[in-house]
Design a protein around this motif. Structure first.
Motif, PDB file in Angstrom:
ATOM      1  N   GLY A  25       0.801  -1.224   0.000  1.00 39.27           N
ATOM      2  CA  GLY A  25       0.000   0.000   0.000  1.00 39.27           C
ATOM      3  C   GLY A  25       0.832   1.270   0.000  1.00 39.27           C
ATOM      4  O   GLY A  25       0.334   2.339   0.327  1.00 39.27           O
ATOM      5  N   ALA A  26       2.101   1.169  -0.355  1.00 43.35           N
ATOM      6  CA  ALA A  26       2.971   2.347  -0.395  1.00 43.35           C
ATOM      7  C   ALA A  26       3.857   2.262  -1.629  1.00 43.35           C
ATOM      8  O   ALA A  26       4.398   1.203  -1.948  1.00 43.35           O
ATOM      9  CB  ALA A  26       3.830   2.414   0.865  1.00 43.35           C
ATOM     10  N   PHE A  27       3.983   3.408  -2.351  1.00 42.39           N
ATOM     11  CA  PHE A  27       4.834   3.424  -3.540  1.00 42.39           C
ATOM     12  C   PHE A  27       6.297   3.283  -3.155  1.00 42.39           C
ATOM     13  O   PHE A  27       6.750   3.834  -2.157  1.00 42.39           O
ATOM     14  CB  PHE A  27       4.635   4.738  -4.306  1.00 42.39           C
ATOM     15  N   ALA A  28       7.034   2.553  -3.993  1.00 39.97           N
ATOM     16  CA  ALA A  28       8.471   2.391  -3.784  1.00 39.97           C
ATOM     17  C   ALA A  28       9.128   2.165  -5.142  1.00 39.97           C
ATOM     18  O   ALA A  28       8.494   1.673  -6.078  1.00 39.97           O
ATOM     19  CB  ALA A  28       8.766   1.225  -2.859  1.00 39.97           C
ATOM     20  N   VAL A  29      10.396   2.547  -5.235  1.00 40.26           N
ATOM     21  CA  VAL A  29      11.161   2.297  -6.455  1.00 40.26           C
ATOM     22  C   VAL A  29      11.498   0.802  -6.494  1.00 40.26           C
ATOM     23  O   VAL A  29      12.231   0.304  -5.654  1.00 40.26           O
ATOM     24  CB  VAL A  29      12.447   3.137  -6.479  1.00 40.26           C
TER      25      VAL A  29
END
Length: 801
Positions: free
Chosen positions: A507-511
């Motif tokens: 539920g969290a954007f990450a590279v």
């Protein structure tokens, strides 16, 4: 009746309630009182909960106490906490103002705690009511400190640190009739009575006295051992309660005296009382074991005041106060660490074995155990609204929503005993009249044996304990089950439907990928991207800066220009840098190959040439693939993922996890439509689980047979919306919950089969004159004791195997 006025929720502690038949009588009797909207008795926690007309509150509570005393004189009713529920008119007004919706509930689902969620056993055409803190048409307001869990359970302490009355105090007032409670004081008295009765019986048996003297001696022994049972039977008959264990034992033993079988009459009552003694001890130990699983209530809080530190009850601490948590102490209230660092043991709430590191700014929840450092915590929730209070309330009220098996056993016992009594009567009368040479004394004896065998105690005691034990075992594993009906429903699940974001993914954007072109390195590409995204507040830009993780010197930037709908242009260390979507690259006339990866793509150009791209996506949870594998191993027919995300992203996640079916780009109403499509494909017995985050998936959680909220630890919305709450972010806990449900049902049906099988065998042996009173007593109290001990095995269930 359902009161149209304001209602009040009152709880009474039923000291000495160790009989499920007694619990059923109390629930039925109190529920008939005019003005009581609904009534539930929780046998395991010995609690009577009523929803009553507030205008007649004291009168109705008094009537409830009086009714309990009339029905079961050995049970003492003590009034506990109080909570107000507003009128339907007020609730409607609140709804108009935008408060959470309320719906009327059926009386059968009443009194299940402030956070009620009724699926009406999920029958076809069922309705759902999501109170979100409301109760039966009104909003629940807490008075004083409603979550007082300092109860005193007969036979063991269950006050979690508060002073509990001793057994002698608990029984200081004279109790009429036979009590199922076997606390230390009663145990000593009963053992003395049994010893005295046995001595009198031995004298009568060995002294060779005349007939009348022998009768007097055995009669004295009988009254010493079982006089309270006979007295209770007489009182119950006077109240119209005929077919219970007191009646059965009294008729059987008095009948034995009537046909001259004095020793057997005394012996049967003696062994019945011994069985009741051990049965009571086993039940109380089972309760204690279940209670210990949820022994997370903090005893005190160290309140930091101007004059130092004071030890106070958690209920006395207000929001914003500072509390000190020392090594080895429980965190008493939810809050935020303002100073100190430590490792906290969260296993009591989440089932996680590894400690969690906390530091200033970290959130902590009540029930965590501080391991080493001293923490100063700013309180963010009052104790009544804290995580530990909500969990304790949910677990304690879970058994009020009964599983179909429990309902079957209750109904079975209601009809079974009268039928057996009628059969016993026919057995005593008919054969002597139709069989040549048959005597009334012989067939009456067989009928008396029949009566002793007929008591269904093994079923009605062990089954609720088994289900409550399963709920307790699930709680210890970090899984909150709101009712045994939901626990049993997990056995029939064939379809598991997942939300994606926050459920299968973090539920969290990450590279998640860096792909440079030419001779450039990943570090160089990421550094340029981080500097280019310095001034953007978009979550994607934040994820790029977080991946870079180094201080950014703004002086190295110049000529920052945000190009709407395309990206950004900036000069970094004197070189032109472009960061944006494919349209930005096309506008600048740069050629590149379409990336095969799913996710949000940031294309980069440095010094006028294409430099590569970064992939930004929502990371898959570490155990998500394992969760899908375990579900398939358990025999789940189909796993489905529903998401509002882009199709390419959803399909990529689905392939990575091995999900059978993926539906993307859905709005909430479309998710409901997809779930209803599945409902049409499955059979009536098969169940569907929907697993979501409990906040934006409420409509689908409501529509599914079993709604599971993922990552609900500390989330009010998640706890209120779902039938089951996974208190960690681990999808694999779903398989654990199903495993515990299957093992619970296996043990419950073991007890049902064992009890009915033994009783059927002994009923036949008794009818044919093979079984005597001795075997009859074993088939009653012995089978009950073994069934209770078997039910306690449920407490050891925890991990998926």
């Amino acid at each position: 009746m359902e009161s149209a006025n304001e209602t009040v929720k009152r709880e009474l502690l039923l000291e000495g309630l160790d009989c499920t038949n007694c619990a059923a009588k109390i629930e039925k009797g109190v529920g008939k009182i005019d003005g009581i909207a609904s009534c539930t008795v929780n046998f395991v926690t010995q609690t009577l909960t009523v929803q009553a007309d507030i205008a007649r509150e004291e009168e109705l509570v008094s009537q409830a106490v009086k009714t309990v005393t009339q029905l079961e004189p050995h049970v003492r009713a003590k009034v506990k906490a109080r909570r107000i529920a507003a009128s339907p008119v007020a609730a409607a007004a609140e709804k108009e103002l935008g408060s959470a919706s309320t719906e009327e509930k059926t009386a059968g689902a009443a009194c299940c705690g402030g956070h009620s969620h009724d699926h009406a056993d999920h029958n076809p055409g069922h309705s759902h009511a999501h109170d979100h803190g409301h109760a039966h048409g009104g909003h629940v307001h807490e008075e004083a400190h409603p979550h007082q869990h300092g109860r005193e359970h007969s036979g063991h302490r269950h006050d979690h640190g508060h002073a509990a009355a001793s057994e002698d105090e608990a029984h200081a007032e004279g109790h009429e009739g036979h009590s199922h409670d076997h606390g230390q004081g009663r145990t000593t008295k009963l053992v003395m009575r049994l010893a005295a009765g046995a001595a009198l019986s031995a004298a009568g048996y060995w002294l060779g006295l005349p007939g009348w003297a022998e009768l007097m001696l055995f009669l004295a022994a009988y009254l010493v051992i079982g006089g309270d049972v006979v007295l209770q039977a007489v009182k119950n008959i006077g109240r119209g309660q005929v077919f219970d264990e007191y009646f059965l034992m009294s008729v059987a033993t008095v009948g034995a005296f009537a046909i001259g079988e004095y020793p057997e009459g005394v012996a049967v009552m003696f062994f019945y009382q011994v069985g009741e003694l051990f049965q009571g001890i086993a039940v109380n130990r089972s309760r204690k074991s279940i209670s210990s699983l949820m022994d997370i209530r903090p005893d005190y809080a160290n309140l930091q005041a101007g004059d130092g530190i004071r030890r106070v009850a958690p209920e006395e601490v207000a929001i914003g106060d500072l509390i000190i948590v020392k090594p080895g102490e429980k965190v008493p209230l939810d809050g935020k660490v303002v100073s100190g660092r430590s490792a906290v043991d969260t296993s009591a709430l989440t089932g996680e074995s590894l400690p969690r590191e906390v530091e200033p700014g970290s959130g902590v929840l009540s029930g965590f155990m501080n391991k080493n450092g001293v923490l100063t915590v700013e309180v963010t929730k009052e104790f009544g609204e804290s995580t530990v209070s909500k969990i304790l309330e949910l677990v304690e009220h879970a058994s009020s929503k009964k599983a179909p098996t429990e309902k079957f056993v209750t109904k079975f016992a209601r009809y079974y005993t009268p039928v057996v009594v009628i059969v016993a009567l026919l057995l005593a009368v008919v054969p002597p009249l139709v069989i040549s040479g048959a005597t009334f004394s012989e067939w009456i004896y067989r009928a008396l044996v029949f009566l002793v065998i007929s008591c269904p105690c093994a079923l009605v005691i062990s089954i609720p304990l088994g289900f409550f034990g399963g709920i307790g075992a699930a709680s210890r594993a970090g899984i909150l089950v709101k009712g045994s009906n939901y626990l049993e429903a997990l056995n029939d699940v064939q379809y598991v439907v997942f939300d994606k974001t926050g459920t299968l993914t973090k539920g969290a954007f990450a590279v998640t990928g860096i792909y440079p072109e030419g001779q450039r390195s990943k570090e160089e590409l990421l550094r340029n991207a981080a500097y280019a995204e310095l001034h953007s507040n978009h979550p994607i830009a934040e994820s790029v800066r977080a991946a870079y993780g180094k201080p950014i010197d703004e002086s190295r930037l110049e000529d920052y220009n945000e190009i709407s709908g395309h990206g950004v242009e900036v000069r970094f260390d004197g070189q032109s840098v472009l960061a944006g979507n494919a349209r930005l690259m096309e506008r600048e006339g740069l050629t590149f190959a379409a990336p095969p990866e799913a996710g949000t793509i940031i294309h980069m150009a440095i010094g006028g040439s294409y430099a590569g791209y970064l992939v930004i996506s929502d990371e898959v949870k570490d155990d998500a693939a394992e969760a899908i594998r375990q579900l398939k191993q358990l025999g789940i027919k189909r796993t489905v993922m529903l998401t509002g995300d882009a199709r390419a992203v959803a399909e990529s996640v689905g392939r990575q996890l091995g999900v059978d079916e993926v539906h993307a780009e859905l709005l909430p109403q479309h998710k409901v439509e997809q779930l209803e499509r599945l409902e049409q494909q499955k059979s009536a017995k098969e169940k569907t689980i929907f697993v979501g985050d409990g906040i934006n998936d409420t409509p689908v959680l409501a529509r599914a047979d079993v709604g599971i909220a993922m990552g609900g630890l500390g989330s009010d919305a998640a706890i209120e919306a779902a039938d089951i709450v996974i208190m960690t972010d681990e999808p694999s806990k779903i398989a654990t919950a199903i495993h515990i449900a299957k093992q619970t049902r296996r043990i419950v049906w073991q007890n049902i089969g064992f009890a009915l099988g033994v009783k059927a065998l002994f009923l036949l042996l008794g009818a044919f004159g093979i079984a005597t009173m001795w075997e009859a007593v074993f088939s009653d109290v012995g089978v009950t004791l073994l069934a209770v001990l078997n039910a306690m095995r449920v407490l050891r269930l925890r991990d998926y195997a």
